[in-house]
Every structure is written in structure tokens, then in C-alpha cells.
Motif scaffolding. Structure first.
Motif, PDB file in Angstrom:
ATOM      1  N   ALA A 173      24.850  53.520  42.050  1.00  0.00           N
ATOM      2  CA  ALA A 173      24.218  54.134  40.883  1.00  0.00           C
ATOM      3  C   ALA A 173      24.162  53.167  39.706  1.00  0.00           C
ATOM      4  CB  ALA A 173      24.963  55.406  40.483  1.00  0.00           C
ATOM      5  N   GLN A 174      25.173  52.315  39.592  1.00  0.00           N
ATOM      6  CA  GLN A 174      25.242  51.362  38.482  1.00  0.00           C
ATOM      7  C   GLN A 174      24.583  50.024  38.802  1.00  0.00           C
ATOM      8  OE1 GLN A 174      29.407  51.161  37.364  1.00  0.00           O
ATOM      9  NE2 GLN A 174      29.546  53.390  37.122  1.00  0.00           N
ATOM     10  N   VAL A 175      23.961  49.939  39.988  1.00  0.00           N
ATOM     11  CA  VAL A 175      23.301  48.698  40.452  1.00  0.00           C
ATOM     12  C   VAL A 175      24.275  47.541  40.257  1.00  0.00           C
ATOM     13  CG1 VAL A 175      21.098  47.456  40.476  1.00  0.00           C
ATOM     14  CG2 VAL A 175      21.211  49.712  39.423  1.00  0.00           C
ATOM     15  N   GLY A 176      25.464  47.715  40.812  1.00  0.00           N
ATOM     16  CA  GLY A 176      26.578  46.857  40.456  1.00  0.00           C
ATOM     17  C   GLY A 176      26.851  45.674  41.357  1.00  0.00           C
ATOM     18  N   GLY A 177      27.485  44.673  40.774  1.00  0.00           N
ATOM     19  CA  GLY A 177      28.022  43.523  41.473  1.00  0.00           C
ATOM     20  C   GLY A 177      29.268  43.078  40.730  1.00  0.00           C
ATOM     21  N   PHE A 178      29.761  41.882  41.038  1.00  0.00           N
ATOM     22  CA  PHE A 178      31.018  41.431  40.436  1.00  0.00           C
ATOM     23  C   PHE A 178      31.008  39.923  40.217  1.00  0.00           C
ATOM     24  CE2 PHE A 178      31.784  45.027  43.229  1.00  0.00           C
ATOM     25  CZ  PHE A 178      32.460  45.907  42.396  1.00  0.00           C
ATOM     26  N   ILE A 179      31.809  39.505  39.260  1.00  0.00           N
ATOM     27  CA  ILE A 179      32.168  38.096  39.144  1.00  0.00           C
ATOM     28  C   ILE A 179      33.616  37.996  39.607  1.00  0.00           C
ATOM     29  CG2 ILE A 179      32.351  36.069  37.656  1.00  0.00           C
ATOM     30  CD1 ILE A 179      30.437  37.467  35.704  1.00  0.00           C
ATOM     31  N   PHE A 180      33.846  37.176  40.616  1.00  0.00           N
ATOM     32  CA  PHE A 180      35.154  37.064  41.262  1.00  0.00           C
ATOM     33  C   PHE A 180      35.871  35.812  40.747  1.00  0.00           C
ATOM     34  CE2 PHE A 180      37.125  35.175  45.289  1.00  0.00           C
ATOM     35  CZ  PHE A 180      38.321  35.825  45.120  1.00  0.00           C
ATOM     36  N   PHE A 181      37.066  36.016  40.180  1.00  0.00           N
ATOM     37  CA  PHE A 181      37.875  34.922  39.637  1.00  0.00           C
ATOM     38  C   PHE A 181      39.014  34.640  40.613  1.00  0.00           C
ATOM     39  CE2 PHE A 181      35.598  36.763  36.173  1.00  0.00           C
ATOM     40  CZ  PHE A 181      35.385  35.749  35.248  1.00  0.00           C
ATOM     41  N   PRO A 182      39.031  33.463  41.273  1.00  0.00           N
ATOM     42  CA  PRO A 182      39.917  33.263  42.421  1.00  0.00           C
ATOM     43  C   PRO A 182      41.331  32.792  42.123  1.00  0.00           C
ATOM     44  CG  PRO A 182      38.475  31.377  42.172  1.00  0.00           C
ATOM     45  CD  PRO A 182      38.074  32.364  41.108  1.00  0.00           C
ATOM     46  N   GLY A 183      41.599  32.242  40.964  1.00  0.00           N
ATOM     47  CA  GLY A 183      42.881  31.584  40.747  1.00  0.00           C
ATOM     48  C   GLY A 183      44.008  32.506  40.348  1.00  0.00           C
ATOM     49  N   MET A 184      45.154  31.893  40.099  1.00  0.00           N
ATOM     50  CA  MET A 184      46.319  32.630  39.622  1.00  0.00           C
ATOM     51  C   MET A 184      46.335  32.710  38.097  1.00  0.00           C
ATOM     52  SD  MET A 184      47.679  33.614  42.361  1.00  0.00           S
ATOM     53  CE  MET A 184      49.273  34.250  41.847  1.00  0.00           C
ATOM     54  N   GLU A 185      45.371  32.052  37.454  1.00  0.00           N
ATOM     55  CA  GLU A 185      45.226  32.127  36.007  1.00  0.00           C
ATOM     56  C   GLU A 185      43.754  32.326  35.670  1.00  0.00           C
ATOM     57  OE1 GLU A 185      46.238  28.460  34.127  1.00  0.00           O
ATOM     58  OE2 GLU A 185      45.352  27.230  35.700  1.00  0.00           O
ATOM     59  N   TYR A 186      43.504  32.942  34.536  1.00  0.00           N
ATOM     60  CA  TYR A 186      42.137  33.234  34.116  1.00  0.00           C
ATOM     61  C   TYR A 186      41.499  32.029  33.448  1.00  0.00           C
ATOM     62  CZ  TYR A 186      38.382  35.132  31.192  1.00  0.00           C
ATOM     63  OH  TYR A 186      37.174  35.354  30.559  1.00  0.00           O
ATOM     64  N   LYS A 187      40.333  31.656  33.910  1.00  0.00           N
ATOM     65  CA  LYS A 187      39.531  30.613  33.284  1.00  0.00           C
ATOM     66  C   LYS A 187      38.230  31.251  32.793  1.00  0.00           C
ATOM     67  CE  LYS A 187      41.971  26.790  34.192  1.00  0.00           C
ATOM     68  NZ  LYS A 187      42.382  25.801  33.195  1.00  0.00           N
ATOM     69  N   ARG A 188      38.007  31.221  31.513  1.00  0.00           N
ATOM     70  CA  ARG A 188      36.835  31.868  30.918  1.00  0.00           C
ATOM     71  C   ARG A 188      35.538  31.213  31.401  1.00  0.00           C
ATOM     72  NH1 ARG A 188      36.078  35.306  26.668  1.00  0.00           N
ATOM     73  NH2 ARG A 188      34.047  35.202  25.645  1.00  0.00           N
ATOM     74  N   ILE A 189      34.522  32.032  31.605  1.00  0.00           N
ATOM     75  CA  ILE A 189      33.214  31.534  32.007  1.00  0.00           C
ATOM     76  C   ILE A 189      32.598  30.740  30.860  1.00  0.00           C
ATOM     77  CG2 ILE A 189      30.865  32.209  32.656  1.00  0.00           C
ATOM     78  CD1 ILE A 189      32.020  34.701  33.905  1.00  0.00           C
TER      79      ILE A 189
END
Length: 329
Positions: A173-189
Motif C-alpha cells: 500500500a505504501q509502495v515501499g522499499g528500504f535502504i539497508f545499512f550493513p555495518g555495526m555503526e551508522y554511516k550517514r548517506i
């Protein structure tokens, strides 16, 4: 509703941003680019565009436990064995995962930018990505599985965009997808991948009303709680991209340089007032080089020729400094 549509006014602004963003990316690459949107009900500052799993350090360390709990309490179908699918269900039911929700329609994103925090301005993010993967890609599943292994060689900066998912009615319904962040720490896009439009707090109520009247976008339509997708599946099978990649430290480094060169090219091809100066570019490259060399050395035991890869990495950064910092006066 007023004579002049507030919603249409915002859609015009969004269209201008889309055109500017796409033009910038298409000047660099002829490949098909994926457009996506995300609405946040206010400017979250440092945690904007951050998946919920990274908001607490302890969440990352016990991610597998979350999957176990979902199974224990019957939220996961017994047939669900893939980590990607578990993460999608975790995001769906618990709103905790390493995936960031995006939509391939601007309308649901606008709804989420306006659906709460009525006293604060919302924000609509517009993304343009050069590469994306199916949620059922074996490469993505293998990539995710590496996160849980002692020989994890995924690099935190190498985010992956997961295209349309139809695993449950809500995402459809939300025409959804995802951005997948693989590491053990967050790296901003890197901001070269997106533009943003601020939504005034005083306009939120009117936008929500117009979304429902004109497009039937409401809480009821966006959160249905299982359409025949045979034609869509067939089209994706016949015409869609198929990725068959191996995951090694060398491939992660290669993927990193593909991404960073893309980002650098976008930086210096932006509007004149937004182009970073030479010092900023060099500082950015030095930081990236330090991080990447640390990653390589941490995975030295998985390499046949670690010294060779270290030297190649240093040479590549020297090349990037000459190519991109040299273009900026």
C-alpha cells in the motif's frame, strides 16, 4: 479546502527538486536511476535518515535476539528463514531494524511528513540512486548474513537500496522499499543522493485532507492488515536487473571506490554555490582513506595480498585527490 491547492503547490516544489536531482545524476551516468521518497514529521537533526536499530548502541549488538523474539511470539511465519525478510517483518511490527523505510510514490511520503508533530515543520526527502537490488536477491541475503558472522567483511559505508517489496499488505500500500545499512555503526548517506523540501507545520492538516480527497491516501489506505502480482513478477523476471556478485574484502573496497567516485563527481557538478572547496575535498578524502585502510587491516587475515591492497588503496586515493581536488579552484 482553499481555492488554491496547498498540496499542488508542494508537488510543484517537489517536481522541481526531482528534475534538478535527476539532471545532476544523469550528467554523470547514463544508467537508470531509482527515485524514492521519505517523509519525516520533523527535522530530526543528527538522527534524520537514521534506521531505528542504530539509535541505541545495544540494539545493534542484540539484533539476532530481536529476530528470535519475533519467532517466539509468532510474528514470523515458520517459512521465513531469510534475514532480509526477518528485518522487514521487524520493521513492520516493531519499527526496529537496520532498514530505513522509503517509498517509490511521493504521496505516502507526504502523508508521513504531515501525520504527526503538528507544531513542527515536516520534511520530505527525495532520493536518486544509481543502483538498487531486489529484496529477494541472493546477494543481499548473503550480504545481510555476513553481518552476523565473525568474519563480517561488510563495510559500513556501503549502503544498499532495496527496491519494491511486496512481502505484506502495508508495504504494498505504501509502495515501499528500504535502504539497508550493513555495518555495526551508522554511516550517514552522502547528501548528493537527496534533496529535501520542508513542509510548514501550518500546512500539514490541509495537505492530509487533500491527500485523502484527491488520492485516497489516509491512515486506513496506507495500513491495510494479504492481488494478484503474477504480471509484475513476470515483468521483473524478464526485464529486471539480475545481480550475481561475490562478497569479499576486495569487492567491498571496489564497491567503495565506485560509490565514492560517484559522490565526488556529484559534489563538483552541483550548483556553483554548493561546490566544496579543495580543502574540504582533501579533508573528506583523508577521512575516508583512514576509515578504509582501517577496515582493510582489520580484515587482513581474509586477504591473500593485504600489502598489495593497502598500496592500491593509497594509490587510488592519490588519484582521487589529483582528479577531484585538482578540478576545484
Amino acid at each position: 479546502m482553499e481555492d488554491e491547492s496547498i498540496l499542488i503547490g508542494y508537488l510543484k516544489k517537489i517536481t522541481e527538486k526531482v528534475k534538478s536531482l535527476c539532471d545532476r545524476h544523469e550528467r554523470y551516468s547514463d544508467s537508470h536511476h531509482l527515485l524514492a521518497f521519505r517523509g519525516e514529521s520533523r527535522d530530526y537533526g543528527k538522527t534524520s535518515l537514521m534506521p531505528s536499530l542504530f539509535r541505541e548502541r545495544e540494539y545493534v549488538l542484540k539484533e539476532k535476539y530481536l529476530f528470535e523474539l519475533l519467532g517466539d511470539y509468532g510474528f514470523l511465519d515458520s517459512q521465513i528463514s531469510r534475514n532480509v525478510d526477518r528485518a522487514i517483518e521487524a520493521q513492520h511490527y516493531i519499527a526496529i531494524s537496520r532498514m530505513l523505510d522509503i517509498s517509490f510514490s511521493v504521496l505516502p511520503a507526504l502523508y508521513f511528513a504531515c501525520s504527526s508533530n503538528n507544531k513542527l515543520d515536516g520534511r520530505l526527502y527525495i532520493f536518486c540512486f544509481p543502483e538498487h537490488y531486489s529484496p529477494h536477491s541472493e546477494y543481499i541475503e548473503e550480504f545481510y548474513s555476513k553481518v552476523f558472522k565473525e568474519d563480517n567483511i561488510t563495510y559500513s559505508s556501503n549502503f544498499k537500496v532495496i527496491s519494491h517489496s511486496f512481502s505484506n499488505e502495508r508495504i504494498k500500500a505504501q509502495v515501499g522499499g528500504f535502504i539497508f545499512f550493513p555495518g555495526m555503526e551508522y554511516k550517514r548517506i552522502n547528501s548528493i543522493y537527496y534533496e529535501a523540501v520542508d513542509i510548514k507545520a501550518c500546512d500539514k492538516k490541509d495537505i492530509l485532507e487533500e491527500l485523502e480527497i484527491l488520492f485516497h491516501i489516509s491512515k486506513a489506505s496506507l495500513f491495510p492488515e494479504k492481488e494478484e502480482l503474477a504480471l509484475v513478477i513476470k515483468d521483473k523476471f524478464v526485464h529486471g536487473d539480475y545481480h550475481n556478485k561475490k562478497i569479499t574484502v576486495e569487492k567491498e573496497v571496489e564497491a567503495y571506490f565506485e560509490r565514492v567516485e560517484y559522490e565526488l563527481a556529484m559534489m563538483i557538478r552541483g550548483d556553483k554555490e554548493s561546490i566544496p572547496d579543495k580543502i574540504t575535498i582533501l579533508r573528506y578524502l583523508r577521512k575516508e582513506e583512514d576509515d578504509l585502510l582501517r577496515y582493510i587491516l582489520n580484515n587482513e587475515d581474509k586477504l591473500k595480498e593485504s600489502k598489495t591492497l593497502v598500496q592500491e588503496t593509497k594509490d587510488m586515493f592519490t588519484y582521487l585527490q589529483m582528479k577531484y581536488a585538482g578540478e576545484i579552484e
